[in-house]
Scaffold this active site. Structure first.
Site, PDB file in Angstrom:
ATOM      1  N   HIS A   1       0.879  -1.101   0.265  1.00 28.97           N
ATOM      2  CA  HIS A   1      -0.192   0.047  -0.351  1.00 28.97           C
ATOM      3  C   HIS A   1       1.148   1.656  -0.249  1.00 28.97           C
ATOM      4  O   HIS A   1       2.195   1.557   0.415  1.00 28.97           O
ATOM      5  CB  HIS A   1      -0.912  -0.070   1.381  1.00 28.97           C
ATOM      6  CG  HIS A   1      -1.781  -1.201   1.110  1.00 28.97           C
ATOM      7  ND1 HIS A   1      -1.118  -1.795   2.539  1.00 28.97           N
ATOM      8  CD2 HIS A   1      -3.109  -1.091   0.723  1.00 28.97           C
ATOM      9  CE1 HIS A   1      -2.785  -2.651   2.463  1.00 28.97           C
ATOM     10  NE2 HIS A   1      -3.746  -3.094   1.094  1.00 28.97           N
TER      11      HIS A   1
ATOM     12  N   LYS B   1       5.474   7.423   6.657  1.00 25.43           N
ATOM     13  CA  LYS B   1       4.766   6.307   7.619  1.00 25.43           C
ATOM     14  C   LYS B   1       6.315   6.099   8.705  1.00 25.43           C
ATOM     15  O   LYS B   1       6.932   5.388   8.666  1.00 25.43           O
ATOM     16  CB  LYS B   1       4.503   5.130   6.878  1.00 25.43           C
ATOM     17  CG  LYS B   1       3.546   5.423   6.486  1.00 25.43           C
ATOM     18  CD  LYS B   1       2.605   3.802   5.163  1.00 25.43           C
ATOM     19  CE  LYS B   1       2.157   3.356   4.370  1.00 25.43           C
ATOM     20  NZ  LYS B   1       1.705   2.849   3.953  1.00 25.43           N
TER      21      LYS B   1
ATOM     22  N   ASP C   1      -6.973  -5.602  -1.983  1.00 27.68           N
ATOM     23  CA  ASP C   1      -5.486  -5.710  -2.356  1.00 27.68           C
ATOM     24  C   ASP C   1      -5.414  -6.929  -3.295  1.00 27.68           C
ATOM     25  O   ASP C   1      -4.514  -6.756  -4.228  1.00 27.68           O
ATOM     26  CB  ASP C   1      -4.992  -6.769  -0.910  1.00 27.68           C
ATOM     27  CG  ASP C   1      -4.840  -5.386   0.166  1.00 27.68           C
ATOM     28  OD1 ASP C   1      -5.573  -4.631   0.035  1.00 27.68           O
ATOM     29  OD2 ASP C   1      -4.197  -5.858   0.746  1.00 27.68           O
TER      30      ASP C   1
ATOM     31  N   HIS D   1       4.213  -0.478   1.052  1.00 28.35           N
ATOM     32  CA  HIS D   1       4.391  -0.955   1.883  1.00 28.35           C
ATOM     33  C   HIS D   1       3.692  -1.980   2.690  1.00 28.35           C
ATOM     34  O   HIS D   1       1.709  -2.048   2.169  1.00 28.35           O
ATOM     35  CB  HIS D   1       4.280   0.018   3.508  1.00 28.35           C
ATOM     36  CG  HIS D   1       4.150  -0.660   4.868  1.00 28.35           C
ATOM     37  ND1 HIS D   1       2.877  -0.777   6.346  1.00 28.35           N
ATOM     38  CD2 HIS D   1       5.025  -1.326   5.971  1.00 28.35           C
ATOM     39  CE1 HIS D   1       3.053  -1.667   6.527  1.00 28.35           C
ATOM     40  NE2 HIS D   1       4.818  -1.638   6.821  1.00 28.35           N
TER      41      HIS D   1
ATOM     42  N   TYR E   1       0.214   2.697  13.100  1.00 24.30           N
ATOM     43  CA  TYR E   1       1.110   3.223  11.792  1.00 24.30           C
ATOM     44  C   TYR E   1       0.558   4.894  12.171  1.00 24.30           C
ATOM     45  O   TYR E   1       0.284   5.032  12.799  1.00 24.30           O
ATOM     46  CB  TYR E   1       0.314   3.370  10.996  1.00 24.30           C
ATOM     47  CG  TYR E   1       0.209   2.363   9.730  1.00 24.30           C
ATOM     48  CD1 TYR E   1       0.668   2.179   8.797  1.00 24.30           C
ATOM     49  CD2 TYR E   1      -0.145   0.965  10.192  1.00 24.30           C
ATOM     50  CE1 TYR E   1       0.285   0.870   8.129  1.00 24.30           C
ATOM     51  CE2 TYR E   1      -0.147  -0.015   9.538  1.00 24.30           C
ATOM     52  CZ  TYR E   1       0.321  -0.170   8.732  1.00 24.30           C
ATOM     53  OH  TYR E   1       0.159  -1.254   7.522  1.00 24.30           O
TER      54      TYR E   1
ATOM     55  N   ASP F   1      -5.752   6.568  -2.484  1.00 25.86           N
ATOM     56  CA  ASP F   1      -4.964   5.152  -1.571  1.00 25.86           C
ATOM     57  C   ASP F   1      -4.923   4.336  -3.108  1.00 25.86           C
ATOM     58  O   ASP F   1      -5.529   4.141  -3.512  1.00 25.86           O
ATOM     59  CB  ASP F   1      -5.816   4.114  -0.867  1.00 25.86           C
ATOM     60  CG  ASP F   1      -5.632   3.199  -0.087  1.00 25.86           C
ATOM     61  OD1 ASP F   1      -4.792   3.516   0.557  1.00 25.86           O
ATOM     62  OD2 ASP F   1      -6.636   2.427   0.230  1.00 25.86           O
TER      63      ASP F   1
END
Length: 121
Positions: A2, A12, A106, A59, A72, A83
């Protein structure tokens, strides 16, 4: 794997507060000497280690304990329209299983080879 697209891409900081995971990052920055390459890390509550992930890296993680809780901290607000991801199996990462449980969302991501990156090194 992601990430958020620009202009909402973010840094992040990731850590595990319960359990253990194999954490992976993939460089998506065009012009980077490590473009398309990945690195994996053993991250656990026991080790209390943290991963810093700059913008332009995808990630993802694989839970290796019975359960895990990941935390996170990100530098920008989540933007659903930005996204994005690449398929977990398109980078060459040696995950513990060739058939992990992966969300429908995903599973629909494009392969790295089909992704046109907006990130520049």
């Amino acid at each position: 794997m992601h990430f958020q697209l620009p202009p909402h891409s973010h840094t992040k900081i990731v850590y595990c507060v319960l359990g253990r995971v194999i954490d992976a990052v993939v460089d998506l920055r065009v012009g980077s000497p490590t473009y398309g390459q990945f690195a994996t890390f053993d991250v656990s509550a026991e080790k209390a280690n943290i991963i810093y992930i700059p913008p332009g890296l995808a990630h993802g993680f694989y839970v290796t304990s019975e359960t895990a809780i990941m935390m996170y901290k990100v530098s920008t607000v989540y933007a659903p329209e930005s996204d994005m991801g690449i398929r977990w199996d398109s980078v060459g990462i040696n995950w513990p299983s060739p058939n992990p449980i992966v969300s429908e969302r995903d599973s629909g991501f494009v392969a790295l080879s089909d992704f046109t990156s907006p990130f520049v090194y």
